[in-house]
Design an enzyme around this catalytic site. Structure first.
Site, PDB file in Angstrom:
ATOM      1  N   TYR A   1       0.957  -1.283   0.199  1.00 51.24           N
ATOM      2  CA  TYR A   1      -0.034  -0.021  -0.011  1.00 51.24           C
ATOM      3  C   TYR A   1       0.735   1.142   0.063  1.00 51.24           C
ATOM      4  O   TYR A   1       1.819   1.439   0.825  1.00 51.24           O
ATOM      5  CB  TYR A   1      -0.902   0.089   1.180  1.00 51.24           C
ATOM      6  CG  TYR A   1      -1.892   1.155   1.157  1.00 51.24           C
ATOM      7  CD1 TYR A   1      -2.843   1.378   0.431  1.00 51.24           C
ATOM      8  CD2 TYR A   1      -1.566   2.155   2.358  1.00 51.24           C
ATOM      9  CE1 TYR A   1      -3.639   2.530   0.380  1.00 51.24           C
ATOM     10  CE2 TYR A   1      -2.344   3.169   2.271  1.00 51.24           C
ATOM     11  CZ  TYR A   1      -3.279   3.444   1.382  1.00 51.24           C
ATOM     12  OH  TYR A   1      -4.202   4.534   1.321  1.00 51.24           O
TER      13      TYR A   1
ATOM     14  N   ASP B   1       9.502   2.739  -0.176  1.00 53.14           N
ATOM     15  CA  ASP B   1       8.399   3.429   0.643  1.00 53.14           C
ATOM     16  C   ASP B   1       8.761   3.199   2.086  1.00 53.14           C
ATOM     17  O   ASP B   1       8.481   2.064   2.544  1.00 53.14           O
ATOM     18  CB  ASP B   1       7.124   3.016   0.212  1.00 53.14           C
ATOM     19  CG  ASP B   1       5.986   3.593   0.849  1.00 53.14           C
ATOM     20  OD1 ASP B   1       6.225   4.199   1.980  1.00 53.14           O
ATOM     21  OD2 ASP B   1       4.774   3.370   0.556  1.00 53.14           O
TER      22      ASP B   1
ATOM     23  N   LYS C   1       4.333   9.465   8.815  1.00 53.29           N
ATOM     24  CA  LYS C   1       4.281   8.914  10.102  1.00 53.29           C
ATOM     25  C   LYS C   1       5.315   9.535  11.208  1.00 53.29           C
ATOM     26  O   LYS C   1       4.809  10.581  11.600  1.00 53.29           O
ATOM     27  CB  LYS C   1       4.345   7.344  10.307  1.00 53.29           C
ATOM     28  CG  LYS C   1       3.665   6.600   9.127  1.00 53.29           C
ATOM     29  CD  LYS C   1       2.094   6.762   9.265  1.00 53.29           C
ATOM     30  CE  LYS C   1       1.377   5.859   8.320  1.00 53.29           C
ATOM     31  NZ  LYS C   1      -0.219   5.952   8.422  1.00 53.29           N
TER      32      LYS C   1
END
Length: 443
Positions: free
Chosen positions: A148, A243, A276
């Site tokens: 994702y 990522d 995050k």
């Protein structure tokens, strides 16, 4: 139980689609009404009824230091007092970019030479892909089934009918021609990578891959996978986008890339994406990488990206405070806490006779109801996922908040002390027995 959460959910559904502002929060895969949170501190969150839970979500990763870490709250408070947003550059933005670049390093090797701050992980990955296309003059993107990278159109492609076929829309509202620019292949399968490049190599701009998959449960790359993947991609003139929105600065001071470098697995991505932890719980993300590629971003290059709130001073303050406080001692505490819970989880499920594995990538781990740790999307979905709802609710009833999906990682923080860990460990045997007697859905 006080039904205030249920009443809030009903109220929310009358004005918010599905009652939530991000789908997994709706408890769709575990059932029941989601807990509406009122406050959080350290290792604990408190819902709208006043009930306290030990938290293993940690805001989906950002709360590395624990919720409402005093140094982070104070930094945000100070920044707010100076102004919420300027629409102009600030010195703090420069400091955060410098800090990100300095942390993603091993010795003199610093693959992040330039950094652009944005607001969300989706924006970071979307921009990285546009940048890769601009740098290479190619259109196609390769991603991996189950990984994702946010919800931009091209990243919601689902797998086609074979390795050489183009992607199909994985969501309503995604035009087929856009999905067709993404090739979706199996994870942890280097032959699949070789095949897709054999067929489409001169048209592929980049491969995007989670440094370690953590959105289909935790599925780490096989030994040597990321390094060999990079070799194949670079041999065809394409770029590697790693990522690290979830893993960056969460599992190691230099992210999962740094963890792998320490283990002797050497490779150099062209672009990284972060989120995050880098924002300390505030809306902030980043992309960074090779100077010659990053300089193609406007205003120095032809690849456009802009954002009114990019580098927001409150978010930057939270990110700086978090990264500065994220010392080796913090990572050691998080690693140790993760080991305590992972070991206790294994023991409880084994004692209850439940077939399971506890896949792990650094301090990230999860539960998979299958005896062999999954290695790709197919093996992830072959597990007895129907055992998780009963397990989840037994933990929730005991005052432990887990991710409301078996396909999410569990997050520990530096604030999970012996008392918090003890509450988790004590709750696990009852939850394991609930998983053992769960009933499979009728076929």
């Amino acid at each position: 139980m006080d039904d205030r959460n249920a009443r809030l959910f009903d109220r929310a559904r009358s004005v918010i689609p599905g009652g939530v502002n991000s789908p997994v929060r709706a408890y769709g895969s575990v059932g029941g009404a989601p807990r509406f949170m009122a406050s959080a501190r350290g290792a604990y969150i408190t819902d709208a009824t006043g009930r306290e839970y030990v938290d293993l979500v940690a805001s989906w990763g950002p709360a590395l230091l624990g919720h409402a870490a005093p140094e982070v709250v104070e930094a945000v408070r100070d920044a707010a007092g100076r102004g919420l947003s300027f629409g102009a550059p600030t010195e703090a933005e420069v400091e955060l970019a410098e800090l990100i670049a300095a942390r993603v390093s091993v010795g003199e090797h610093r693959p992040v030479e330039r950094v652009r701050l944005v607001s969300t992980g989706t924006e970071a990955t979307m921009t990285a892909i546009r940048l890769a296309r601009g740098a290479t003059g190619r259109d196609l993107l390769v991603k991996f089934a189950g990984h994702y990278h946010g919800h931009s159109d091209g990243l919601l492609a689902s797998a086609g009918s074979g390795l050489a076929t183009l992607g199909l829309p994985g969501s309503a509202g995604v035009p087929a021609p856009i999905a067709a620019q993404t090739l979706v292949i199996p994870y942890n399968d280097l032959d699949a990578v070789r095949e897709v490049f054999a067929v489409h190599g001169d048209r592929i701009a980049a491969v995007i891959v989670e440094a370690a998959a953590a959105n289909m449960g935790v599925v780490a790359p096989l030994p040597g996978y990321n390094a060999e993947l990079s070799t194949i991609v670079h041999a065809h003139g394409a770029l590697v986008i790693i990522d690290e929105v979830l893993t960056g600065f969460r599992v190691h001071p230099a992210g999962y890339w740094g963890l792998q470098q320490d283990a002797g697995e050497t490779y150099t991505p062209d672009l990284f994406t972060f989120g995050k932890v880098v924002g300390g719980g505030m809306p902030l993300a980043a992309l960074g990488g090779r100077a010659d590629v990053m300089q193609m971003l406007a205003p120095t290059g032809p690849v456009y990206q802009a954002g009114t709130l990019s580098g927001n001073p409150l978010s930057v303050a939270a990110g700086l405070a978090t990264l500065r406080a994220a010392t080796p001692e913090v990572y050691a505490r998080v690693d140790a806490a993760a080991s305590v819970v992972a070991d206790a989880l294994t023991a409880a499920l084994s004692d209850a006779g439940v077939a399971h594995s506890v896949p792990r990538a650094g301090s990230l781990f999860g539960v998979a109801f299958t005896p062999l740790a999954p290695h790709d999307d197919d093996t992830v979905h072959a597990q007895d996922a129907w055992r998780y709802p009963d397990f989840f609710h037994a933990m929730l009833d005991a005052g432990v908040a887990l991710p409301p999906s078996v396909y999410e990682a569990w997050f520990l923080t530096a604030a999970h002390d012996d008392a918090a860990l003890g509450r988790i460990v004590d709750a696990l045997p009852t939850a394991a027995r609930a998983a053992a007697i769960a009933v499979a859905p009728a076929r």
